[in-house]
Design a protein around this motif. Sequence first.
Motif, PDB file in Angstrom:
ATOM      1  N   CYS A  69      14.302  47.278  51.926  1.00 23.25           N
ATOM      2  CA  CYS A  69      14.990  46.207  51.196  1.00 23.25           C
ATOM      3  C   CYS A  69      15.871  46.755  50.072  1.00 23.25           C
ATOM      4  O   CYS A  69      15.513  47.714  49.400  1.00 23.25           O
ATOM      5  CB  CYS A  69      13.953  45.261  50.603  1.00 23.25           C
ATOM      6  N   TRP A  70      17.032  46.104  49.873  1.00 22.83           N
ATOM      7  CA  TRP A  70      17.911  46.481  48.760  1.00 22.83           C
ATOM      8  C   TRP A  70      17.991  45.392  47.693  1.00 22.83           C
ATOM      9  O   TRP A  70      18.760  45.503  46.739  1.00 22.83           O
ATOM     10  CB  TRP A  70      19.322  46.803  49.268  1.00 22.83           C
ATOM     11  N   VAL A  71      17.208  44.324  47.833  1.00 25.18           N
ATOM     12  CA  VAL A  71      17.233  43.238  46.843  1.00 25.18           C
ATOM     13  C   VAL A  71      16.515  43.697  45.580  1.00 25.18           C
ATOM     14  O   VAL A  71      15.327  44.028  45.622  1.00 25.18           O
ATOM     15  CB  VAL A  71      16.565  41.970  47.413  1.00 25.18           C
ATOM     16  N   LYS A  72      17.225  43.703  44.460  1.00 29.98           N
ATOM     17  CA  LYS A  72      16.664  44.295  43.243  1.00 29.98           C
ATOM     18  C   LYS A  72      15.433  43.552  42.740  1.00 29.98           C
ATOM     19  O   LYS A  72      14.563  44.139  42.094  1.00 29.98           O
ATOM     20  CB  LYS A  72      17.714  44.369  42.135  1.00 29.98           C
ATOM     21  N   GLU A  73      15.319  42.244  43.061  1.00 29.59           N
ATOM     22  CA  GLU A  73      14.165  41.473  42.594  1.00 29.59           C
ATOM     23  C   GLU A  73      12.859  41.883  43.260  1.00 29.59           C
ATOM     24  O   GLU A  73      11.782  41.474  42.806  1.00 29.59           O
ATOM     25  CB  GLU A  73      14.415  39.975  42.835  1.00 29.59           C
ATOM     26  N   SER A  74      12.923  42.672  44.303  1.00 29.60           N
ATOM     27  CA  SER A  74      11.689  43.116  44.958  1.00 29.60           C
ATOM     28  C   SER A  74      11.202  44.458  44.406  1.00 29.60           C
ATOM     29  O   SER A  74      10.241  45.024  44.906  1.00 29.60           O
ATOM     30  CB  SER A  74      11.887  43.217  46.475  1.00 29.60           C
ATOM     31  N   TYR A  75      11.883  44.955  43.362  1.00 30.78           N
ATOM     32  CA  TYR A  75      11.511  46.220  42.735  1.00 30.78           C
ATOM     33  C   TYR A  75      11.229  46.024  41.249  1.00 30.78           C
ATOM     34  O   TYR A  75      11.739  45.090  40.620  1.00 30.78           O
ATOM     35  CB  TYR A  75      12.647  47.248  42.884  1.00 30.78           C
ATOM     36  N   LYS A  76      10.432  46.936  40.700  1.00 34.62           N
ATOM     37  CA  LYS A  76      10.255  47.022  39.248  1.00 34.62           C
ATOM     38  C   LYS A  76      11.242  48.084  38.738  1.00 34.62           C
ATOM     39  O   LYS A  76      11.355  49.152  39.326  1.00 34.62           O
ATOM     40  CB  LYS A  76       8.831  47.438  38.891  1.00 34.62           C
ATOM     41  N   TRP A  77      11.924  47.766  37.649  1.00 35.01           N
ATOM     42  CA  TRP A  77      12.964  48.667  37.144  1.00 35.01           C
ATOM     43  C   TRP A  77      12.707  49.046  35.689  1.00 35.01           C
ATOM     44  O   TRP A  77      12.184  48.234  34.908  1.00 35.01           O
ATOM     45  CB  TRP A  77      14.334  47.994  37.240  1.00 35.01           C
ATOM     46  N   GLN A  78      13.097  50.250  35.377  1.00 33.53           N
ATOM     47  CA  GLN A  78      13.116  50.678  33.982  1.00 33.53           C
ATOM     48  C   GLN A  78      14.416  51.408  33.688  1.00 33.53           C
ATOM     49  O   GLN A  78      15.033  51.996  34.579  1.00 33.53           O
ATOM     50  CB  GLN A  78      11.933  51.601  33.660  1.00 33.53           C
ATOM     51  N   LYS A  79      14.813  51.350  32.418  1.00 33.17           N
ATOM     52  CA  LYS A  79      16.039  52.011  31.978  1.00 33.17           C
ATOM     53  C   LYS A  79      15.673  53.316  31.305  1.00 33.17           C
ATOM     54  O   LYS A  79      14.767  53.377  30.486  1.00 33.17           O
ATOM     55  CB  LYS A  79      16.792  51.107  30.996  1.00 33.17           C
ATOM     56  N   ARG A  80      16.372  54.387  31.684  1.00 33.77           N
ATOM     57  CA  ARG A  80      16.115  55.694  31.095  1.00 33.77           C
ATOM     58  C   ARG A  80      16.441  55.686  29.618  1.00 33.77           C
ATOM     59  O   ARG A  80      17.418  55.100  29.208  1.00 33.77           O
ATOM     60  CB  ARG A  80      16.960  56.764  31.787  1.00 33.77           C
TER      61      ARG A  80
END
Length: 330
Positions: A319-330
């Motif tokens: 999947c490429w849908v960003k809502e299915s991932y947890k994200w953090q900013k460096r």
Amino acid sequence: MKKYKEINKWQRRRDFLKELVKRKDLSFLIYRLKWWLATKFKFLFPFPVHIDLEINSNCNYKCIFCPHGTGEMRNDLPQMSLEVAKKILDELAKNKVYSVKLNWRGEPALHRSLAEIVAFAKKAGIKEVQINTNGELFDERKIKDLVRAGIDRVIFSIQGTTPEIYSKIRSGGNLNRIVENVKTFDRVRKELKQPKPFLRVQMVRTEVNKHQVAEYRKMWQGIADDIRISDVTNRGQGDYLKVGDQVSIGRTSCPQPWQRMMISCEGKVMMCCSDWFGDYVIGDINENSLKEIWKGQKMKAVRKRIKKVDYDFKPCRECWVKESYKWQKR
């Protein structure tokens, strides 16, 4: 590491409030509340909050991040007929769906009856009829036809502020023509004394165009009602466009199976916008009603797995849908 935050977040919230004032429509707030409940709490409504109805899957562009550009996606499928589109829109209206977007994988302006489909949807009672477009195929007549048909929102995907940068991402595209078309939409709605369509411009921030973010916002101030810049750029096309300052730290439960369904130009129904190649078809409008598909066993099984963050099946695995991932900013 910081938690991921959307670029332009506070300006977009301010613009949303401006849009509410222009709309003078309490039902839009109710729609947004339902979307939030489906997203945040996985609340399941009797019918999808939103439907993506693909009236055409072909595209006039071959963008480097898209299956149309990589050659993976067929570009010769027949358009959805006007009769089939009307039949589906009738069912959506009877089930009181608030929002319909008349595209998914293709360019809606390629459909010969786009304005007529919009007019039918509005007459049927659908409150929010919108399209996502690259913006190049319009002219003043087509724009006037769409505005008079009652289209509520037009979303333009525009990757950059200069032709040089734009063409590196959207090969063969004519940025100058697109900019003029957005301005024409703005001018025509003012001439016709209409607050709508609401105009959104959106850019995916990549390694190629990351230096143009501030210029992009400035460029569209006073023209677009909403300026969106996505800061997560890896949409399955590999790392060559990825800026690298947003990092995925795992998966999370995706909200799409509680929010929406996708109907392909062939009448196949998918569980989410990521299933471009129909790896997990959940129904067919030629065999069942949309309400039956929404409440059916295949959709129930999908929701059960996604709630558990069990993504070991197509299309969720890739999947490429960003809502299915947890994200953090460096």
